[in-house]
Design a protein around this motif. Structure first.
Motif, PDB file in Angstrom:
ATOM      1  N   ILE A 134      14.067  36.721  37.677  1.00 18.40           N
ATOM      2  CA  ILE A 134      14.199  35.494  38.466  1.00 18.40           C
ATOM      3  C   ILE A 134      12.828  35.021  38.951  1.00 18.40           C
ATOM      4  O   ILE A 134      12.512  33.821  38.911  1.00 18.40           O
ATOM      5  CB  ILE A 134      15.146  35.719  39.660  1.00 18.40           C
ATOM      6  N   THR A 135      12.002  35.950  39.403  1.00 17.11           N
ATOM      7  CA  THR A 135      10.654  35.588  39.847  1.00 17.11           C
ATOM      8  C   THR A 135       9.839  35.028  38.691  1.00 17.11           C
ATOM      9  O   THR A 135       9.092  34.053  38.856  1.00 17.11           O
ATOM     10  CB  THR A 135       9.946  36.811  40.456  1.00 17.11           C
ATOM     11  N   ASP A 136       9.991  35.626  37.533  1.00 17.32           N
ATOM     12  CA  ASP A 136       9.308  35.134  36.333  1.00 17.32           C
ATOM     13  C   ASP A 136       9.722  33.701  36.028  1.00 17.32           C
ATOM     14  O   ASP A 136       8.880  32.835  35.746  1.00 17.32           O
ATOM     15  CB  ASP A 136       9.641  36.049  35.156  1.00 17.32           C
ATOM     16  N   ARG A 137      11.020  33.426  36.124  1.00 18.88           N
ATOM     17  CA  ARG A 137      11.494  32.072  35.837  1.00 18.88           C
ATOM     18  C   ARG A 137      10.988  31.081  36.879  1.00 18.88           C
ATOM     19  O   ARG A 137      10.581  29.958  36.551  1.00 18.88           O
ATOM     20  CB  ARG A 137      13.021  32.039  35.788  1.00 18.88           C
ATOM     21  N   LEU A 138      10.974  31.506  38.148  1.00 16.53           N
ATOM     22  CA  LEU A 138      10.475  30.632  39.201  1.00 16.53           C
ATOM     23  C   LEU A 138       8.981  30.352  39.009  1.00 16.53           C
ATOM     24  O   LEU A 138       8.512  29.233  39.272  1.00 16.53           O
ATOM     25  CB  LEU A 138      10.721  31.277  40.564  1.00 16.53           C
ATOM     26  N   GLN A 139       8.263  31.345  38.529  1.00 13.92           N
ATOM     27  CA  GLN A 139       6.847  31.138  38.238  1.00 13.92           C
ATOM     28  C   GLN A 139       6.674  30.067  37.159  1.00 13.92           C
ATOM     29  O   GLN A 139       5.801  29.190  37.252  1.00 13.92           O
ATOM     30  CB  GLN A 139       6.207  32.453  37.788  1.00 13.92           C
ATOM     31  N   GLN A 140       7.503  30.110  36.142  1.00 10.43           N
ATOM     32  CA  GLN A 140       7.430  29.101  35.077  1.00 10.43           C
ATOM     33  C   GLN A 140       7.827  27.717  35.577  1.00 10.43           C
ATOM     34  O   GLN A 140       7.239  26.705  35.178  1.00 10.43           O
ATOM     35  CB  GLN A 140       8.341  29.511  33.914  1.00 10.43           C
ATOM     36  N   LEU A 141       8.796  27.658  36.466  1.00 10.76           N
ATOM     37  CA  LEU A 141       9.289  26.373  36.962  1.00 10.76           C
ATOM     38  C   LEU A 141       8.348  25.714  37.958  1.00 10.76           C
ATOM     39  O   LEU A 141       8.281  24.487  38.040  1.00 10.76           O
ATOM     40  CB  LEU A 141      10.661  26.569  37.619  1.00 10.76           C
ATOM     41  N   THR A 142       7.616  26.533  38.731  1.00  6.88           N
ATOM     42  CA  THR A 142       6.802  25.981  39.821  1.00  6.88           C
ATOM     43  C   THR A 142       5.303  26.173  39.637  1.00  6.88           C
ATOM     44  O   THR A 142       4.511  25.472  40.261  1.00  6.88           O
ATOM     45  CB  THR A 142       7.193  26.624  41.165  1.00  6.88           C
ATOM     46  N   GLY A 143       4.917  27.142  38.829  1.00  4.76           N
ATOM     47  CA  GLY A 143       3.501  27.463  38.685  1.00  4.76           C
ATOM     48  C   GLY A 143       2.965  28.334  39.797  1.00  4.76           C
ATOM     49  O   GLY A 143       1.831  28.809  39.735  1.00  4.76           O
TER      50      GLY A 143
END
Length: 237
Positions: free
Chosen positions: A119-128
């Protein structure tokens, strides 16, 4: 309902178990926390806030962050999140590697460590900037601009987070990580003695006491929530 009186009654009831359990000794910065601390706070949907004990004491929220990173990922990515993480109980410890191999790098749910890393990985991709996005969200929702990362605990986690690195690299080997592992690991952490609970349309609760049971849950925190539901009759069940 007189929530302040209820919280005092809860505090009186849990005093015998405050200090029981063990702090997370495998994270040196958490090992130094006094296991005899206890605080409990309640916020109603109308904005009233009540507390007892060490409820104003800052503490490391640790795995509570999993709830908020999931909420932010869902708000931005919707059901696409569930292509990379499941919704089922794991049946294994929160930091287990076992199921990942059998299930090709797809964690069972977002609240075990492997799932939280995805989930953190995906949030990193979504927000930078998953870390900054999480911090800003918590500051806005709490109305507390002092909410921030603790560099001492972060360094302690980084030095001793070998299992989380292993989980992340293992999922990367199955193609279930989009960002570099080093970028994902500051946004997720382990145990700290805090528990949050929500009673829909009524209130939210937070209880903190660092002494943990064998499963990594706060001994006094679990007892406090049990006492609260007994005294008030309020429950989601």
């Amino acid at each position: 309902m007189d929530y302040q009186a209820v919280l005092h009654d809860v505090w009186d009831a849990v005093r015998p178990v405050v200090g029981q359990g063990r702090v997370a000794t495998y994270i040196p910065a958490l090992a130094a926390v006094d296991p005899g601390r206890f605080g409990m706070a309640l916020a109603t949907v109308d904005g009233d806030v009540y507390g007892v004990g060490d409820w104003r004491e800052p503490f490391s929220i640790q795995s509570i962050s999993k709830v908020f990173t999931l909420a932010m990922a869902l708000s931005r990515d919707g059901d696409a999140v569930w292509r990379r993480v499941g919704k089922e109980p794991s049946g294994n410890p929160f930091n287990s590697l076992v199921q990942l191999e059998y299930e090709h790098g797809i964690p069972r749910n977002p609240f075990i460590n492997a799932g939280a890393l995805v989930i953190t990985d995906r949030l990193q991709q979504l927000t930078g900037d998953a870390r900054g996005t999480l911090r800003d969200f918590l500051r806005a929702e709490s109305g507390n601009p002092s909410v921030d990362f603790d560099p001492i605990i972060a360094a302690s986690e980084a030095e001793h987070g070998h299992r989380n690195r292993a989980l992340a690299h293992f999922m990367a080997s199955y193609g279930n990580m989009e960002s570099p592992v080093s970028e994902v690991l500051p946004g997720k952490s382990g145990v700290g003695g805090g528990i949050i609970a929500v009673i829909p349309n009524r209130c939210g609760l937070c209880v903190w006491s660092p002494g943990l049971d064998a499963q990594g849950n706060s001994v006094a925190g679990m007892e406090a929530l049990d006492q609260f539901t007994t005294l008030t009759g309020l429950s989601v069940f």
